[in-house]
Design an enzyme around this catalytic site. Structure first.
Site, PDB file in Angstrom:
ATOM      1  N   HIS A  83       0.558  -1.126  -0.221  1.00  0.00           N
ATOM      2  CA  HIS A  83      -0.441   0.233   0.244  1.00  0.00           C
ATOM      3  C   HIS A  83       0.655   1.316   0.064  1.00  0.00           C
ATOM      4  O   HIS A  83       2.338   1.172   0.336  1.00  0.00           O
ATOM      5  CB  HIS A  83      -1.226   0.219   0.755  1.00  0.00           C
ATOM      6  CG  HIS A  83      -1.901  -0.476   1.297  1.00  0.00           C
ATOM      7  ND1 HIS A  83      -3.629  -0.755  -0.160  1.00  0.00           N
ATOM      8  CD2 HIS A  83      -2.470  -2.157   1.576  1.00  0.00           C
ATOM      9  CE1 HIS A  83      -3.974  -1.487   0.118  1.00  0.00           C
ATOM     10  NE2 HIS A  83      -4.081  -1.495   1.324  1.00  0.00           N
ATOM     11  N   CYS A 139       0.331   2.971  -5.011  1.00  0.00           N
ATOM     12  CA  CYS A 139      -0.047   3.869  -5.330  1.00  0.00           C
ATOM     13  C   CYS A 139      -0.089   5.307  -3.977  1.00  0.00           C
ATOM     14  O   CYS A 139      -0.286   5.028  -2.744  1.00  0.00           O
ATOM     15  CB  CYS A 139      -1.627   4.023  -5.661  1.00  0.00           C
ATOM     16  SG  CYS A 139      -2.359   2.996  -4.562  1.00  0.00           S
TER      17      CYS A 139
END
Length: 281
Positions: A83, A139
Site C-alpha cells: 500500500h 499508489c
C-alpha cells in the site's frame, strides 16, 4: 556486486483478516526475486521482507545497511510492493510544508508510514559510482478505476487498489491544498501523458507503478493475483535477461499496461543520461 532488498506486504497489522490486506504482493516479491537471479543477482545477496517481517524498523534498517555497505561499482535494488498513501508534511511549527508520498509498512498503523523524506535521508548517503534502482508498486493517490475486458486472461473482478486512505488531517489538507498559501507547490509535476521524467541531481533511478495522481492496481493475471506493473516489469526483464536500456524497458511496460486497459501509467525518474544506460549497470 549486485545486492537487493525486496519488500512485499499482503498482511497488514493486525495479523489476520482485520487489516487492509492485499493479495498479490507476496507473488510480486517472489517474481522480483527470481527475476533478479536471472539478471545476475546471487540469491545470497537478496534480502526479502514480507508481511510481519516488513516493519518500519526493519525496512529502514535493511535499506540503510544496503546503502551504507555499498562500494563503487555495486548495483543495488530496493523493491516495494504494498500500500501507498500521501501525507501532509507538518513542521514543528505546525505549518504545512508540502505533501509527502509514503509507503505503508506492515505496522504503519502503530509505527507510522515511511515518507519520501525518510527515503531521501537514507539515499542521500549513497556513494558515488553506486547504481541504485528503486521500484515502487503502490499508489500515492486515488482516482476512479477503469475496468475493461479485452479478451485477455485477466479477471478485472478481482482488482484491488494499493492505496491507504489518508488520515483526516491529511485528507483535509489534500482537499484544500490549492487554496492554502502555506502549502508549497508540488515537488513533482503532474503528468497526464507518458514521459520519462529527467530529474537533475538524482542519485538513483525511480520506477513508479503509477503517476502521483493515479492508483496502482493488482488483479488476476492468468490465475494468480499480481500487481500489474510488477508483472510486466519482471516479464520483460526475464525475456531480455536484464539486457535492456531503461528507456526501452519503461516504454515496453507502458505499452503492456495500456494494452490490458490498466488505469495507471508507469513513470520513471532519473538523470537524463541514465535513461539510455542498461538497467543494473
Amino acid at each position: 556486486m549486485k545486492k537487493a532488498i525486496i519488500v512485499g506486504i499482503n498482511d497488514y497489522a493486525p495479523i489476520g483478516l482485520d487489516g487492509p490486506d492485499l493479495n498479490g504482493c507476496i507473488n510480486d516479491a517472489r517474481d522480483m526475486a527470481n527475476t533478479l537471479v536471472i539478471c545476475g543477482f546471487n540469491p545470497s545477496q537478496i534480502k526479502i521482507l514480507t508481511n510481519q517481517n516488513a516493519t518500519r524498523v526493519n525496512i529502514l534498517k535493511y535499506l540503510k545497511s544496503l546503502v551504507n555497505n555499498s562500494v563503487k561499482g555495486d548495483s543495488l535494488v530496493f523493491y516495494y510492493s504494498g500500500h501507498g498513501t500521501r501525507v501532509a508534511n507538518i513542521g514543528t511549527d505546525l505549518e504545512i510544508d508540502g505533501l509527502d508520498e509514503a509507503i505503508c509498512p506492515h505496522d504503519y498503523a502503530s509505527a507510522g508510514v515511511i515518507r519520501d523524506d525518510d527515503f531521501k535521508a537514507v539515499l542521500g548517503k549513497l556513494k558515488a559510482g553506486v547504481n541504485l534502482e528503486v521500484i515502487f508498486d503502490c499508489c500515492h493517490s486515488g482516482t476512479g478505476t477503469r475496468k475493461m475486458d479485452l479478451g485477455l486472461e485477466i479477471d478485472m473482478s478481482f482488482e484491488a487498489v494499493r492505496f491507504i486512505p489518508p488520515m483526516l488531517e491529511d485528507e483535509f489538507y489534500l482537499t484544500y491544498a490549492s487554496e492554502m498559501s502555506s502549502i508549497k507547490t508540488s515537488k513533482k509535476t503532474e503528468f497526464t501523458t507518458k514521459a520519462l521524467v529527467p530529474v537533475s541531481g538524482i542519485n538513483h533511478t525511480l520506477w513508479a507503478a503509477s503517476k502521483d495522481n493515479q492508483v496502482s492496481m493488482e488483479g488476476n493475471m492468468s490465475g494468480q493475483i499480481r500487481g500489474y506493473f510488477t508483472y510486466h516489469f519482471c516479464k520483460i526483464l526475464r525475456a531480455t535477461n536484464g539486457n535492456i536500456v531503461r528507456k526501452t524497458l519503461d516504454k515496453q511496460i507502458a505499452i503492456a499496461l495500456a494494452a490490458m486497459g490498466a488505469a495507471q501509467i508507469n513513470q520513471t525518474e532519473s538523470m537524463t543520461a541514465e535513461f539510455s544506460q542498461k538497467i543494473f549497470s
